[in-house]
Scaffold this motif. Structure first.
Motif, PDB file in Angstrom:
ATOM      1  N   THR A  88       0.831  -1.203   0.000  1.00 46.11           N
ATOM      2  CA  THR A  88       0.000   0.000   0.000  1.00 46.11           C
ATOM      3  C   THR A  88       0.869   1.258   0.000  1.00 46.11           C
ATOM      4  OG1 THR A  88      -1.758  -1.116   1.239  1.00 46.11           O
ATOM      5  CG2 THR A  88      -1.773   1.276   1.263  1.00 46.11           C
ATOM      6  N   VAL A  89       0.519   2.197  -0.881  1.00 44.01           N
ATOM      7  CA  VAL A  89       1.208   3.488  -0.948  1.00 44.01           C
ATOM      8  C   VAL A  89       0.164   4.579  -0.670  1.00 44.01           C
ATOM      9  CG1 VAL A  89       2.555   5.075  -2.372  1.00 44.01           C
ATOM     10  CG2 VAL A  89       2.843   2.591  -2.643  1.00 44.01           C
ATOM     11  N   PRO A  90       0.100   5.087   0.565  1.00 49.27           N
ATOM     12  CA  PRO A  90      -0.905   6.123   0.863  1.00 49.27           C
ATOM     13  C   PRO A  90      -0.482   7.487   0.331  1.00 49.27           C
ATOM     14  CG  PRO A  90       0.341   5.551   2.836  1.00 49.27           C
ATOM     15  CD  PRO A  90       0.865   4.687   1.750  1.00 49.27           C
ATOM     16  N   ILE A  91      -1.484   8.264  -0.096  1.00 50.15           N
ATOM     17  CA  ILE A  91      -1.265   9.642  -0.533  1.00 50.15           C
ATOM     18  C   ILE A  91      -2.231  10.515   0.265  1.00 50.15           C
ATOM     19  CG2 ILE A  91      -1.267  11.254  -2.469  1.00 50.15           C
ATOM     20  CD1 ILE A  91      -0.990   8.867  -4.361  1.00 50.15           C
ATOM     21  N   TYR A  92      -1.717  11.583   0.868  1.00 42.78           N
ATOM     22  CA  TYR A  92      -2.581  12.469   1.643  1.00 42.78           C
ATOM     23  C   TYR A  92      -3.686  13.049   0.765  1.00 42.78           C
ATOM     24  CZ  TYR A  92       0.595  12.463   5.639  1.00 42.78           C
ATOM     25  OH  TYR A  92       1.346  12.088   6.724  1.00 42.78           O
ATOM     26  N   ALA A  93      -4.897  13.057   1.287  1.00 40.52           N
ATOM     27  CA  ALA A  93      -6.043  13.585   0.530  1.00 40.52           C
ATOM     28  C   ALA A  93      -5.868  15.056   0.198  1.00 40.52           C
ATOM     29  CB  ALA A  93      -7.334  13.381   1.335  1.00 40.52           C
ATOM     30  N   GLU A 101       1.421  12.960  -8.253  1.00 39.07           N
ATOM     31  CA  GLU A 101       2.171  12.455  -9.416  1.00 39.07           C
ATOM     32  C   GLU A 101       3.532  11.919  -8.995  1.00 39.07           C
ATOM     33  OE1 GLU A 101       4.470  14.391 -13.228  1.00 39.07           O
ATOM     34  OE2 GLU A 101       2.505  15.226 -12.717  1.00 39.07           O
ATOM     35  N   TYR A 102       4.224  12.677  -8.141  1.00 37.67           N
ATOM     36  CA  TYR A 102       5.551  12.236  -7.705  1.00 37.67           C
ATOM     37  C   TYR A 102       5.466  10.892  -6.990  1.00 37.67           C
ATOM     38  CZ  TYR A 102      10.015  11.849  -5.427  1.00 37.67           C
ATOM     39  OH  TYR A 102      11.230  11.351  -5.006  1.00 37.67           O
ATOM     40  N   VAL A 103       4.536  10.759  -6.045  1.00 38.21           N
ATOM     41  CA  VAL A 103       4.412   9.528  -5.264  1.00 38.21           C
ATOM     42  C   VAL A 103       4.036   8.351  -6.160  1.00 38.21           C
ATOM     43  CG1 VAL A 103       3.087   8.382  -3.429  1.00 38.21           C
ATOM     44  CG2 VAL A 103       3.839  10.752  -3.136  1.00 38.21           C
ATOM     45  N   ILE A 104       3.064   8.566  -7.045  1.00 39.10           N
ATOM     46  CA  ILE A 104       2.604   7.487  -7.939  1.00 39.10           C
ATOM     47  C   ILE A 104       3.730   7.029  -8.851  1.00 39.10           C
ATOM     48  CG2 ILE A 104       1.058   6.973  -9.876  1.00 39.10           C
ATOM     49  CD1 ILE A 104      -0.973   8.925  -8.480  1.00 39.10           C
ATOM     50  N   PRO A 231      -5.272  11.630   9.412  1.00 48.36           N
ATOM     51  CA  PRO A 231      -5.168  10.905   8.126  1.00 48.36           C
ATOM     52  C   PRO A 231      -4.583   9.507   8.303  1.00 48.36           C
ATOM     53  CG  PRO A 231      -4.209  13.115   7.969  1.00 48.36           C
ATOM     54  CD  PRO A 231      -4.495  12.877   9.419  1.00 48.36           C
ATOM     55  N   LEU A 232      -5.252   8.512   7.725  1.00 41.53           N
ATOM     56  CA  LEU A 232      -4.692   7.163   7.714  1.00 41.53           C
ATOM     57  C   LEU A 232      -3.414   7.113   6.875  1.00 41.53           C
ATOM     58  CD1 LEU A 232      -7.955   5.034   7.420  1.00 41.53           C
ATOM     59  CD2 LEU A 232      -6.348   5.024   9.331  1.00 41.53           C
ATOM     60  N   SER A 233      -3.220   8.127   6.043  1.00 39.49           N
ATOM     61  CA  SER A 233      -1.981   8.234   5.277  1.00 39.49           C
ATOM     62  C   SER A 233      -0.796   8.484   6.201  1.00 39.49           C
ATOM     63  CB  SER A 233      -2.081   9.392   4.276  1.00 39.49           C
ATOM     64  OG  SER A 233      -3.254   9.299   3.523  1.00 39.49           O
ATOM     65  N   HIS A 234      -1.075   8.965   7.418  1.00 39.51           N
ATOM     66  CA  HIS A 234      -0.027   9.230   8.398  1.00 39.51           C
ATOM     67  C   HIS A 234       0.152   8.011   9.288  1.00 39.51           C
ATOM     68  CE1 HIS A 234       1.818  11.156  12.017  1.00 39.51           C
ATOM     69  NE2 HIS A 234       2.498  11.749  11.067  1.00 39.51           N
ATOM     70  N   VAL A 235       1.383   7.639   9.533  1.00 43.21           N
ATOM     71  CA  VAL A 235       1.672   6.379  10.215  1.00 43.21           C
ATOM     72  C   VAL A 235       1.150   6.348  11.657  1.00 43.21           C
ATOM     73  CG1 VAL A 235       3.975   7.053  11.035  1.00 43.21           C
ATOM     74  CG2 VAL A 235       3.490   4.640  10.520  1.00 43.21           C
ATOM     75  N   LEU A 236       1.016   7.494  12.319  1.00 48.23           N
ATOM     76  CA  LEU A 236       0.520   7.500  13.701  1.00 48.23           C
ATOM     77  C   LEU A 236      -0.905   6.968  13.767  1.00 48.23           C
ATOM     78  CD1 LEU A 236       0.619   8.222  16.708  1.00 48.23           C
ATOM     79  CD2 LEU A 236      -0.007  10.566  16.088  1.00 48.23           C
ATOM     80  N   GLU A 237      -1.786   7.509  12.927  1.00 45.53           N
ATOM     81  CA  GLU A 237      -3.174   7.042  12.938  1.00 45.53           C
ATOM     82  C   GLU A 237      -3.267   5.606  12.458  1.00 45.53           C
ATOM     83  OE1 GLU A 237      -7.183   7.174  13.751  1.00 45.53           O
ATOM     84  OE2 GLU A 237      -5.666   8.674  14.229  1.00 45.53           O
ATOM     85  N   ARG A 238      -2.448   5.268  11.476  1.00 38.21           N
ATOM     86  CA  ARG A 238      -2.530   3.923  10.900  1.00 38.21           C
ATOM     87  C   ARG A 238      -2.167   2.855  11.929  1.00 38.21           C
ATOM     88  NH1 ARG A 238       0.281   2.783   5.429  1.00 38.21           N
ATOM     89  NH2 ARG A 238      -0.367   0.672   4.866  1.00 38.21           N
ATOM     90  N   THR A 239      -1.135   3.098  12.702  1.00 34.55           N
ATOM     91  CA  THR A 239      -0.708   2.103  13.691  1.00 34.55           C
ATOM     92  C   THR A 239      -1.550   2.169  14.962  1.00 34.55           C
ATOM     93  OG1 THR A 239       1.574   2.111  12.882  1.00 34.55           O
ATOM     94  CG2 THR A 239       1.230   1.332  15.122  1.00 34.55           C
ATOM     95  N   ALA A 240      -1.675   3.380  15.523  1.00 30.47           N
ATOM     96  CA  ALA A 240      -2.294   3.515  16.852  1.00 30.47           C
ATOM     97  C   ALA A 240      -3.811   3.601  16.815  1.00 30.47           C
ATOM     98  CB  ALA A 240      -1.721   4.743  17.564  1.00 30.47           C
TER      99      ALA A 240
END
Length: 611
Positions: A88-93, A101-104, A231-240
């Motif tokens: 998974t490659v998250p991109i901030y909304a 474009e850069y991330v993709i 944002p789930l794109s941010h690792v803090l929310e995704r993990t915790a």
């Protein structure tokens, strides 16, 4: 049970689909109504998404991007990607088309999930520049362009076709092949400076960090209810706020959006939330504004209660001493004052977890006094993220806590914090040079200046690259000064500047609501906010507020001049990261004329505030 033995979060979720089949897993709002999926339903939707991804040609190791705000579709897509053994490659909304474009392109993502037509149109703008993208899948239904057809997640998942026994077996065989060393995600750092770097995290990295964080807090009850809004794109929310609760059988509700968080708190009545300091700053400011407008007797009662509350907290939780008669006073403070504040948090809130930026000590003490402790921690995207955490048993205000299990920290000669542990990334994607500069002899160099006390509590002083060195050779950390300024009811945001300069200056943004009240009270003439921030009486007001802050600081840390801006810094204007950190280089360049004006011989800054 030993969570680590499962090797991946998805395998634990597979178990929970059986153990907690009918229990609420995720809740979201659809057409004005809250809808809940049980663990069994949620898991089936994940398998269906994985089925669709595999039919679309996604192979193990492929990258799949998610360009969306928080919602259940994000979670289904993410776990669906994991179930296909992809990455998974998250991109901030909030990212622009160019940032996406850069991330993709850098990740070579083959499929992009989008939430809405707005995100789809960003992808459409850059269609010719993202040759790796084969298909776009949306969480909402709308007509796409012939140049870039779009399917819905429901269509990809073929939700009208229940999983056959054969499909389920085949899909779960794929899940069984996930190894702890496989990459689960590549997260591109939002970055306050420079080009984003793709942080490679494995299933083991994120599984360990979630387990170690929960263990540090003393476990997690299965009846916990999390409200997810970072944002789930941010690792803090995704993990915790997402991985951990779903691993432990808890319930995750997704807030509608950041603006609806206060309303959603009342509707969901969560027991736990993960946040960044900005939320607490706003809560604290609003409560004190209301108190300021209350009759004198109520003001006195409030301040007495807070004072008693802080004494109680220090006696019981910091000094670990018997509370004695202080317990009686605190009981009275709770009944008369704090019992009226707690319902603002839904009435069931047990604690918050805070990270992403430093939380002001005064605000944290207040939250503990009210009876809703905030456990401040520290980490990086590169560390999955948590490295340290305060707890109910071990807490020091102003610190970011003690290290998690199996995690080591030390400081370099210049004070930079170095770390190592099972949660440290594998490196930066396609960037071995940056990896070699960041991980040296097994230690990750965090870029943060820290001190570690005799009890192992870590205190973050500031970002190494953000330390201001004045012309007089003094080293100044700007964040503590900015946090002190933001405590003032008239100041919303603050940016302190002074590198290689003779003194410090600041850009301040007003709390517009309070400023308008001041203008009305003083009968000031103005047409728009821009007129107000240049008004002499407003300057005088801000001079007094800044002077009060200066009185608490050594001379070389005081703000000598300031400029009041007519609006807050924002993500949309590129001045804040998605986690609301100041992009210092951007702000310094954008307001270069105003900043340099404060250092002119003629002193063109629009405010002076000596100590």
């Amino acid at each position: 049970m030993d969570m680590m033995s499962y090797g991946s979060i998805l395998k634990i979720l597979q178990l929970n689909a059986k153990r907690h089949a009918h229990k609420a897993a995720v809740t979201f709002k659809r057409r004005g109504e809250w809808v809940t999926l049980s663990y069994a339903q949620f898991y089936d939707r994940i398998l269906m998404a994985s089925r669709g991804l595999r039919k679309a040609g996604i192979k193990p190791g492929d990258r799949v991007a998610i360009f969306s705000e928080n919602r259940t579709g994000w979670a289904i897509a993410d776990f669906g990607v994991q179930a296909a053994r992809a990455i998974t490659v998250p991109i901030y909304a909030t990212n622009t088309a160019e940032q996406a474009e850069y991330v993709i392109n850098h990740s070579e993502s083959r499929i992009v999930f989008v939430s809405t037509r707005l995100q789809y149109e960003k992808i459409l703008q850059i269609r010719q520049n993202i040759p790796h993208v084969e298909r776009v899948v949306s969480f909402e239904q709308f007509l796409g362009s012939d140049d870039l057809p779009v399917n819905t997640l429901q269509q990809l998942s073929e939700v009208s076709h229940p999983l056959t026994d054969e499909e389920r077996v085949e899909l779960e065989e794929e899940i069984a092949q996930i190894t702890p060393e496989d990459l689960i995600t590549v997260i591109y750092t939002s970055g306050t400076t420079g080009v984003p770097k793709g942080v490679m995290l494995t299933h083991s990295n994120m599984l360990f960090d979630a387990c170690a964080g929960v263990q540090k807090l003393g476990g997690m009850a299965e009846d916990e209810v999390f409200l997810s809004f970072l944002p789930l794109s941010h690792v803090l929310e995704r993990t915790a706020g997402y991985h951990a609760p779903l691993m432990y059988g808890a319930h995750v509700a997704f807030a509608e959006n950041v603006d609806k968080v206060v309303e959603n708190i009342q509707e969901i009545r969560p027991t736990v939330m993960v946040s960044v300091p900005r939320l607490f700053e706003k809560i604290y400011s609003r409560i004190y504004e209301n108190v300021h407008q209350a009759p004198a007797v109520r003001r006195s009662l409030f301040h007495w209660a807070v004072d008693v509350g802080k004494q109680y907290v220090y006696r019981r939780y910091i000094e670990n001493q018997p509370v004695g008669s202080l317990g009686v006073k605190y009981g009275l403070a709770k009944r008369l004052v704090f019992s009226k504040i707690k319902p603002r948090f839904g009435g069931r809130m047990r604690f918050f977890i805070s990270g992403g930026a430093p939380l002001d000590k005064t605000i944290n003490e207040f939250m503990w006094a009210v009876g809703i402790p905030v456990f401040e921690g520290y980490g990086l995207t590169e560390t999955s993220p948590a490295l340290t955490l305060n707890t109910i048993a071990d807490n020091r205000f102003g610190s970011v806590g003690q290290v998690l299990d199996q995690t080591e920290v030390k400081t370099a000669e210049d004070g930079e914090l170095l770390v190592r542990g099972p949660q440290v990334m594998q490196g930066y994607y396609k960037n071995p040079e940056a990896t070699a500069q960041t991980i040296i002899d097994g230690w990750l160099y965090t870029g943060d200046i820290a001190r570690i006390d005799e009890n192992g509590f870590v205190y973050i002083v500031d970002r190494k690259k953000e330390i201001i060195v004045t012309a007089g050779g003094k080293n100044v950390a700007p964040q503590p000064i900015e946090n002190e300024l933001k405590l003032d009811k008239y100041i919303s945001q603050a940016f302190v500047y002074g590198d290689r300069k003779p003194y410090l200056v600041a850009l301040l943004t007003p709390n517009v609501e309070r400023l308008l009240e001041f203008a009305q009270d003083k009968k000031l003439n103005y047409i728009e906010i821009r007129d107000l921030v240049t008004h002499k009486k407003v300057h005088k007001l801000f001079e007094e507020r800044v002077r009060d802050v200066n009185a608490k600081l050594p001379s070389y840390e005081t703000i000598k001049k300031f400029v009041i801006l007519p609006r807050d810094f924002s993500i949309e204007d590129g001045e804040l990261t998605p986690t609301l950190k100041l992009k210092r280089k951007v702000i310094a360049e954008k307001y270069r004329v105003s900043i340099e004006g404060m250092f002119d011989a003629n002193g063109n800054g629009n405010g002076n505030a000596q100590k």
